[in-house]
Design a protein around this motif. Structure first.
Motif, PDB file in Angstrom:
ATOM      1  N   PHE A 114      14.528  48.008  34.556  1.00  0.00           N
ATOM      2  CA  PHE A 114      13.455  47.871  33.576  1.00  0.00           C
ATOM      3  C   PHE A 114      12.873  49.228  33.186  1.00  0.00           C
ATOM      4  N   SER A 115      13.239  50.276  33.914  1.00  0.00           N
ATOM      5  CA  SER A 115      12.525  51.550  33.859  1.00  0.00           C
ATOM      6  C   SER A 115      12.608  52.262  32.520  1.00  0.00           C
TER       7      SER A 115
ATOM      8  N   ALA B 193       7.966  52.809  36.423  1.00  0.00           N
ATOM      9  CA  ALA B 193       9.206  53.104  35.715  1.00  0.00           C
ATOM     10  C   ALA B 193       9.834  54.401  36.227  1.00  0.00           C
ATOM     11  N   MET B 194       9.013  55.422  36.503  1.00  0.00           N
ATOM     12  CA  MET B 194       9.529  56.695  36.977  1.00  0.00           C
ATOM     13  C   MET B 194      10.156  56.555  38.361  1.00  0.00           C
ATOM     14  N   ILE B 195       9.512  55.799  39.230  1.00  0.00           N
ATOM     15  CA  ILE B 195      10.076  55.540  40.563  1.00  0.00           C
ATOM     16  C   ILE B 195      11.394  54.791  40.417  1.00  0.00           C
ATOM     17  N   GLY B 196      11.434  53.830  39.481  1.00  0.00           N
ATOM     18  CA  GLY B 196      12.655  53.066  39.258  1.00  0.00           C
ATOM     19  C   GLY B 196      13.798  53.932  38.777  1.00  0.00           C
ATOM     20  N   ILE B 197      13.511  54.897  37.896  1.00  0.00           N
ATOM     21  CA  ILE B 197      14.552  55.803  37.403  1.00  0.00           C
ATOM     22  C   ILE B 197      15.149  56.603  38.551  1.00  0.00           C
TER      23      ILE B 197
ATOM     24  N   PHE C  31      25.692  41.925  45.012  1.00  0.00           N
ATOM     25  CA  PHE C  31      26.451  41.793  46.253  1.00  0.00           C
ATOM     26  C   PHE C  31      27.780  41.063  46.072  1.00  0.00           C
ATOM     27  N   SER C  32      27.855  40.125  45.128  1.00  0.00           N
ATOM     28  CA  SER C  32      29.089  39.364  44.952  1.00  0.00           C
ATOM     29  C   SER C  32      30.015  39.991  43.913  1.00  0.00           C
ATOM     30  N   PHE C  33      29.449  40.394  42.773  1.00  0.00           N
ATOM     31  CA  PHE C  33      30.271  40.943  41.685  1.00  0.00           C
ATOM     32  C   PHE C  33      30.206  42.461  41.603  1.00  0.00           C
ATOM     33  N   GLN C  34      29.253  43.078  42.332  1.00  0.00           N
ATOM     34  CA  GLN C  34      29.047  44.529  42.325  1.00  0.00           C
ATOM     35  C   GLN C  34      28.907  45.049  40.885  1.00  0.00           C
ATOM     36  N   THR C  35      28.132  44.324  40.087  1.00  0.00           N
ATOM     37  CA  THR C  35      27.899  44.696  38.692  1.00  0.00           C
ATOM     38  C   THR C  35      26.785  45.726  38.596  1.00  0.00           C
ATOM     39  N   ASP C  36      27.088  46.826  37.938  1.00  0.00           N
ATOM     40  CA  ASP C  36      26.091  47.873  37.703  1.00  0.00           C
ATOM     41  C   ASP C  36      25.491  47.632  36.324  1.00  0.00           C
ATOM     42  N   PHE C  37      24.256  47.133  36.270  1.00  0.00           N
ATOM     43  CA  PHE C  37      23.653  46.742  35.003  1.00  0.00           C
ATOM     44  C   PHE C  37      23.357  47.951  34.117  1.00  0.00           C
ATOM     45  N   LYS C  38      23.255  47.662  32.830  1.00  0.00           N
ATOM     46  CA  LYS C  38      22.860  48.677  31.863  1.00  0.00           C
ATOM     47  C   LYS C  38      21.342  48.834  31.866  1.00  0.00           C
ATOM     48  N   ASN C  39      20.886  49.926  31.232  1.00  0.00           N
ATOM     49  CA  ASN C  39      19.445  50.190  31.151  1.00  0.00           C
ATOM     50  C   ASN C  39      18.753  49.422  30.033  1.00  0.00           C
ATOM     51  N   HIS C  40      19.525  48.831  29.130  1.00  0.00           N
ATOM     52  CA  HIS C  40      18.911  48.314  27.914  1.00  0.00           C
ATOM     53  C   HIS C  40      19.082  46.806  27.721  1.00  0.00           C
ATOM     54  N   HIS C  41      18.739  46.042  28.740  1.00  0.00           N
ATOM     55  CA  HIS C  41      18.634  44.595  28.568  1.00  0.00           C
ATOM     56  C   HIS C  41      17.262  44.269  27.975  1.00  0.00           C
ATOM     57  N   LEU C  42      17.180  43.131  27.292  1.00  0.00           N
ATOM     58  CA  LEU C  42      15.959  42.779  26.575  1.00  0.00           C
ATOM     59  C   LEU C  42      14.941  42.040  27.429  1.00  0.00           C
ATOM     60  N   PHE C  43      15.390  41.051  28.181  1.00  0.00           N
ATOM     61  CA  PHE C  43      14.444  40.173  28.868  1.00  0.00           C
ATOM     62  C   PHE C  43      13.783  40.837  30.068  1.00  0.00           C
TER      63      PHE C  43
ATOM     64  N   PRO D 217      13.616  51.194  29.410  1.00  0.00           N
ATOM     65  CA  PRO D 217      12.935  50.485  28.304  1.00  0.00           C
ATOM     66  C   PRO D 217      11.413  50.544  28.404  1.00  0.00           C
ATOM     67  N   LEU D 218      10.892  50.443  29.630  1.00  0.00           N
ATOM     68  CA  LEU D 218       9.441  50.494  29.808  1.00  0.00           C
ATOM     69  C   LEU D 218       8.899  51.879  29.486  1.00  0.00           C
ATOM     70  N   PHE D 219       9.696  52.898  29.778  1.00  0.00           N
ATOM     71  CA  PHE D 219       9.302  54.263  29.436  1.00  0.00           C
ATOM     72  C   PHE D 219       9.259  54.446  27.929  1.00  0.00           C
ATOM     73  N   ILE D 220      10.247  53.903  27.235  1.00  0.00           N
ATOM     74  CA  ILE D 220      10.266  53.963  25.774  1.00  0.00           C
ATOM     75  C   ILE D 220       9.039  53.253  25.217  1.00  0.00           C
ATOM     76  N   LEU D 221       8.743  52.078  25.766  1.00  0.00           N
ATOM     77  CA  LEU D 221       7.613  51.278  25.294  1.00  0.00           C
ATOM     78  C   LEU D 221       6.294  52.015  25.479  1.00  0.00           C
ATOM     79  N   THR D 222       6.047  52.542  26.676  1.00  0.00           N
ATOM     80  CA  THR D 222       4.777  53.220  26.943  1.00  0.00           C
ATOM     81  C   THR D 222       4.660  54.529  26.160  1.00  0.00           C
ATOM     82  N   SER D 223       5.794  55.129  25.796  1.00  0.00           N
ATOM     83  CA  SER D 223       5.760  56.346  24.983  1.00  0.00           C
ATOM     84  C   SER D 223       5.324  56.047  23.560  1.00  0.00           C
ATOM     85  N   ALA D 224       5.525  54.790  23.119  1.00  0.00           N
ATOM     86  CA  ALA D 224       5.188  54.412  21.748  1.00  0.00           C
ATOM     87  C   ALA D 224       3.765  53.878  21.607  1.00  0.00           C
ATOM     88  N   VAL D 225       3.156  53.448  22.718  1.00  0.00           N
ATOM     89  CA  VAL D 225       1.868  52.762  22.654  1.00  0.00           C
ATOM     90  C   VAL D 225       0.789  53.622  21.987  1.00  0.00           C
TER      91      VAL D 225
END
Length: 364
Positions: free
Chosen positions: A92-93, A56-60, A261-273, A95-103
Motif C-alpha cells: 500500500f506504501s 508508508a515509508m516504513i512499508g517501503i 506462502f503457497s504461490f510465492q507471488t511478489d505483488f506490484k506496488n500499484h493495486h487499487l483496492f 500509492p499512499l505516498f502518491i496520495l498524500t503528496s497530492a493532498v
C-alpha cells in the motif's frame, strides 16, 4: 511469466470484489466510516496525513528488506516467504505516498522553486553520489538515462514518477480544481488506472517507461487532490463499530498469506483496492494509538524524503554482510529495519539542527 501475470490480474480483480463487498456491508449495516480530509486550520499541520506517510515509508523499507534477505538466503524458504509476506502487506506504501503528496498540492507562486529545492536538487546530488558508488564504468549518457528513469537505485524511480504528477497538476490545474468535474475525473482516473494495472497499456508504452508510468498511480493522485479540496467530516467512527474493518483486514491478511506462502507471488506496488482500504483502516483506528506512538510515526512521515534518499545507500552497503550476523533472521530483520529508518532520521536531525545553529549565529 504468464502464470505470474495471471496471479497479479486475479489479485487485482479479487481486490475490487472485496472493495464491493466491504462497501455493501458498510451500507447495509449503516456503519459510518470517516474518510480523510485536511484540517480547516491553515496554521496547524494535519498530523494524521504525516502518520499515513510514516506508515508508508516504513512499508517501503520493508519491501526492500525482502530483496536483501533473498540475496543472502534464497533457499531459506521459511524466512524468504515470511519476508515476502511482510513485503506484500506493505504494498500500500507507494500509492499512499502518491496520495498524500497530492493532498496539499497547490499551484501558487514559487511552485517549481519549492519542488526544485526540496525534491529535484536533493535527488540529483544523491543520484550523482550513488552512481559513482554503485557503478564502476561511468558515462554521461548512462547517468542521464539513470537520472531520468530513477535507475541509480531501484527505489529512486519514485522521484521521476512524482515529478510527472507535479507537471501534470501544473498543466491541468484548472481541470483538477473544477468542482463540477471532480467526481467524473475521479471515476475516469480509476478506470485508466485499472486498465493500466491489467497491463493493457504495456504494449503501447516504451519498456523503460513502465516503472515510472503515471497511469499506474493516476487514481491515487487524483484521489489525493480530491481529498485536499474536501471538507473535514463532522461525524466520527465509534471504536466499537470498527470491527467490520478488522474482519476484512484479517481476510486480506489471510489472502496475502496464501499468495505469499503457497504461490510465492511478489505483488506490484500499484493495486487499487488494498492501499485505499489500508488508508481507511489506519485513519479510523488512530484512536487506538498512544500519543507517543503517533508522534513517532508522524515524525517518520515528516522526514520521509531523507529516509527515501538515504535508505537505498544503507541497504546497498548492507549487502556487504549477512543480516543473520545480527543474531538470526528475526533480530536481523528488526535491526535492518531500524537502521534503514533510524540512520536517515539521525542524518536529518543533524542537518536540521546544524541549519538552525547556523541561522541563529548568522542573524545574531
Amino acid at each position: 511469466m504468464f502464470k505470474k501475470d495471471k496471479c497479479i490480474m486475479e489479485w487485482e480483480l479479487l481486490g475490487i470484489s472485496l472493495a464491493g463487498l466491504i462497501s455493501f456491508t458498510l451500507y447495509f449495516f449503516k456503519i459510518p466510516i470517516e474518510f480523510p480530509a485536511p484540517s480547516d486550520s491553515k496554521e496547524k499541520r494535519e498530523i494524521r496525513f504525516d502518520i499515513l506517510r510514516g506508515f508508508a515509508m516504513i512499508g517501503i523499507v520493508m519491501i526492500h528488506i525482502h530483496s536483501y534477505f533473498q540475496f543472502f538466503h534464497p533457499n531459506d524458504y521459511l524466512v524468504i516467504k515470511s519476508t515476502l509476506f511482510l513485503s506484500n502487506l506493505s504494498r500500500f506504501s507507494v500509492p499512499l505516498f502518491i496520495l498524500t503528496s497530492a493532498v496539499f498540492l497547490k499551484k501558487k507562486s514559487g511552485y517549481w522553486t519549492s519542488k526544485f529545492k526540496h525534491l529535484i536538487l536533493p535527488y540529483f546530488f544523491f543520484s550523482v553520489f550513488g552512481y559513482f558508488i554503485k557503478y564502476n564504468d561511468h558515462s554521461v549518457s548512462e547517468f542521464v538515462y539513470f537520472l531520468l528513469f530513477g535507475k541509480v537505485f531501484t527505489p529512486f524511480y519514485f522521484v521521476p514518477l512524482l515529478i510527472q504528477f507535479y507537471l501534470l497538476f501544473y498543466i491541468m490545474n484548472s481541470i483538477f480544481s473544477h468542482e463540477s468535474w471532480r467526481y467524473r475525473i475521479l471515476i475516469i482516473s480509476f478506470f485508466i488506472n485499472l486498465v493500466s494495472n491489467l497491463g493493457i497499456f504495456d504494449p503501447y508504452l516504451p519498456k523503460d517507461y513502465h516503472a515510472i508510468s503515471i497511469l499506474n498511480y493516476l487514481f491515487f493522485f487524483v484521489l489525493g487532490l480530491s481529498i485536499g479540496t474536501s471538507k473535514p467530516s463532522t461525524s466520527s467512527t465509534k471504536p466499537e463499530r470498527n470491527y467490520i474493518l478488522n474482519i476484512f483486514l484479517l481476510l486480506v491478511c489471510t489472502i496475502v498469506f496464501i499468495f505469499s506462502f503457497s504461490f510465492q507471488t511478489d505483488f506490484k506496488n500499484h493495486h487499487l483496492f488494498y492501499p485505499i482500504f489500508m488508508m481507511i483502516f489506519v485513519w479510523n483506528h488512530l484512536f487506538c494509538f498512544s500519543a507517543k506512538f503517533k508522534n513517532a510515526i508522524s515524525y517518520i512521515g515528516k522526514q520521509s524524503l531523507y529516509i527515501f534518499l538515504l535508505h537505498p545507500f544503507i541497504i546497498h552497503f548492507m549487502h556487504s554482510f549477512d543480516a543473520y550476523t545480527f543474531g538470526g533472521p528475526i533480530t536481523g530483520y528488526l535491526i535492518t529495519l531500524i537502521l534503514n529508518v533510524g540512520i536517515p532520521i539521525l542524518a536529518s536531525f543533524i542537518v536540521q539542527r546544524g541549519m538552525i545553529l547556523y541561522q541563529s549565529r548568522h542573524y545574531s
